[in-house]
Design a protein around this motif. Structure first.
Motif, PDB file in Angstrom:
ATOM      1  N   GLY A   1     -39.934  83.195 -57.113  1.00 14.97           N
ATOM      2  CA  GLY A   1     -38.625  83.832 -57.016  1.00 14.97           C
ATOM      3  C   GLY A   1     -38.513  85.211 -57.635  1.00 14.97           C
ATOM      4  N   SER A   2     -39.635  85.802 -58.062  1.00 15.41           N
ATOM      5  CA  SER A   2     -39.556  87.077 -58.789  1.00 15.41           C
ATOM      6  C   SER A   2     -40.060  88.260 -57.966  1.00 15.41           C
ATOM      7  N   LEU A   3     -40.064  88.115 -56.652  1.00 17.39           N
ATOM      8  CA  LEU A   3     -40.754  89.097 -55.810  1.00 17.39           C
ATOM      9  C   LEU A   3     -40.196  90.514 -55.920  1.00 17.39           C
TER      10      LEU A   3
ATOM     11  N   LYS B   1     -57.008  78.801 -62.628  1.00 16.83           N
ATOM     12  CA  LYS B   1     -56.063  79.906 -62.789  1.00 16.83           C
ATOM     13  C   LYS B   1     -56.326  80.629 -64.109  1.00 16.83           C
TER      14      LYS B   1
ATOM     15  N   ASP C   1     -51.067  89.862 -61.870  1.00 19.11           N
ATOM     16  CA  ASP C   1     -50.112  88.862 -61.389  1.00 19.11           C
ATOM     17  C   ASP C   1     -50.803  87.889 -60.436  1.00 19.11           C
TER      18      ASP C   1
ATOM     19  N   GLY D   1     -43.839  85.431 -54.512  1.00 22.71           N
ATOM     20  CA  GLY D   1     -42.409  85.163 -54.660  1.00 22.71           C
ATOM     21  C   GLY D   1     -42.000  83.718 -54.525  1.00 22.71           C
TER      22      GLY D   1
HETATM   23  O1  LIG Z   1     -45.093  85.603 -56.948  1.00 26.15           O
HETATM   24  C1  LIG Z   1     -44.985  84.849 -57.875  1.00 26.15           C
HETATM   25  C2  LIG Z   1     -43.708  84.591 -58.561  1.00 26.15           C
HETATM   26  O2  LIG Z   1     -42.638  85.245 -57.914  1.00 26.15           O
HETATM   27  C3  LIG Z   1     -46.201  84.157 -58.386  1.00 26.15           C
HETATM   28  O3  LIG Z   1     -47.129  85.103 -58.782  1.00 26.15           O
HETATM   29  C4  LIG Z   1     -46.765  83.319 -57.298  1.00 26.15           C
HETATM   30  O4  LIG Z   1     -45.744  82.435 -56.856  1.00 26.15           O
HETATM   31  C5  LIG Z   1     -47.977  82.519 -57.770  1.00 26.15           C
HETATM   32  O5  LIG Z   1     -47.552  81.556 -58.686  1.00 26.15           O
HETATM   33  P1  LIG Z   1     -48.570  80.635 -59.461  1.00 26.15           P
HETATM   34  O6  LIG Z   1     -49.444  81.522 -60.269  1.00 26.15           O
HETATM   35  O7  LIG Z   1     -47.665  79.760 -60.305  1.00 26.15           O
HETATM   36  O8  LIG Z   1     -49.348  79.840 -58.449  1.00 26.15           O
END
Ligand SMILES: O=C(CO)[C@H](O)[C@H](O)COP(=O)(O)O
Length: 275
Positions: free
Chosen positions: A133-135, A38, A116, A130
């Motif tokens: 939870g921030s979608l 990541k 993102d 999401g």
């Molecule tokens: O949409 C999101 C938050 O609402 C994140 O970008 C998605 O869940 C990916 O998360 P991570 O990078 O922790 O795997």
């Protein structure tokens, strides 16, 4: 594939990337965790950032690496005059702690670039987002950026939306949530849909930054036409937004077994985004 890592012959074992040296090399085996992948994707994305840009700052464990890196480059003076628009309260706090100047969509209705993570990426670069939870704020911010760079490790690549068997989140208002959850389930009955209210670690409903609930949809079968699915979800009173990000990503950076792959969507050059 765009190869960008000096690591020979890597492969995955239990979600951990193992890179072994070839017979003519004395490089010892290297193991990269999913989090390191990541980070690699995030750092690659930050190479798209230029001084003076207004940036959408994503949310989640992958986006966190990108925000950290932007903060670091600002501190080192390698980036200047950056303004960030955070997609969650959590990212807002992180960016503040790093000294990244912040603003919002009221002041900056068009952004240069957003970075993102995502939960799923299909072959057409459609996304599910999401699970953090921030979608809603993500969709608002990332829908008005000239370039939207998505950063994932290769475990997020799917053949079709819903294929991971994990949730496709829908943000709904708390009022009569069971009613809305049932209507969502019924929309996708033919796909064997299960709709579950998301709970927090305290067993209470998870509440978004906007004071809403999340219903997670799980599909046993492909839901087919994504645009039709999106329209039918958004037509339900009680629904605020869903986690399918269709035709939004302009670039997806995938860190994985063979290095870093940069996938570009080419409609960009045809000016379809109209910002
Ligand atoms: O949409 C999101 C938050 O609402 C994140 O970008 C998605 O869940 C990916 O998360 P991570 O990078 O922790 O795997």
């Amino acid at each position: 594939m765009f190869k960008d890592m000096a690591i020979p012959y890597p492969h995955f074992e239990n979600n951990i990337m193992v890179a072994t040296s070839n017979s003519s090399s004395s490089i010892p085996p290297v193991i990269l965790t999913q989090d390191e992948l990541k980070k690699i994707a995030a750092y690659k994305a930050v190479e798209f950032v230029e001084s003076g840009m207004v940036l959408g700052l994503g949310t989640g464990s992958t986006a966190k690496h990108a925000v950290d890196r932007i903060g670091e480059l600002l501190r080192l003076g390698k980036l200047k005059n950056i303004v960030g628009v955070p997609t969650s309260k959590k990212t807002h706090e992180q960016a503040l702690s790093l000294g990244i100047p912040l603003s919002d969509l009221d002041s900056h209705p068009v952004l240069d670039l957003a970075i993102d993570g995502a939960d799923e990426v299909d072959p057409n670069l459609n996304l599910v987002k999401g699970r953090g939870g921030s979608l809603l704020r993500e969709k608002m911010v990332e829908g008005v950026c000239k370039k939207f760079v998505v950063i994932v490790d290769e475990s997020k690549l799917v053949s079709h939306i819903g294929a991971s068997g994990l949730a496709m989140p829908v943000e709904i208002i708390p009022f009569c949530w069971k009613f809305t959850a049932e209507r969502l389930r019924m929309l996708f009955e033919d796909s064997g849909c299960v709709a579950k209210l998301r709970l927090g670690s305290n067993g209470e409903p998870f509440v978004t930054d906007n004071g809403n609930y999340i219903v997670d949809l799980y599909f046993k079968k492909d839901i087919g036409d994504l645009k039709a699915a999106s329209d039918s979800i958004l037509r339900l009173a009680g629904v605020v937004e869903h986690g399918m990000f269709l035709d939004m990503a302009t670039t997806v950076i995938v860190a994985g077994e063979l290095g870093v792959e940069v996938k570009n969507r080419y409609y960009w050059s045809r000016g379809q985004r109209n910002l």
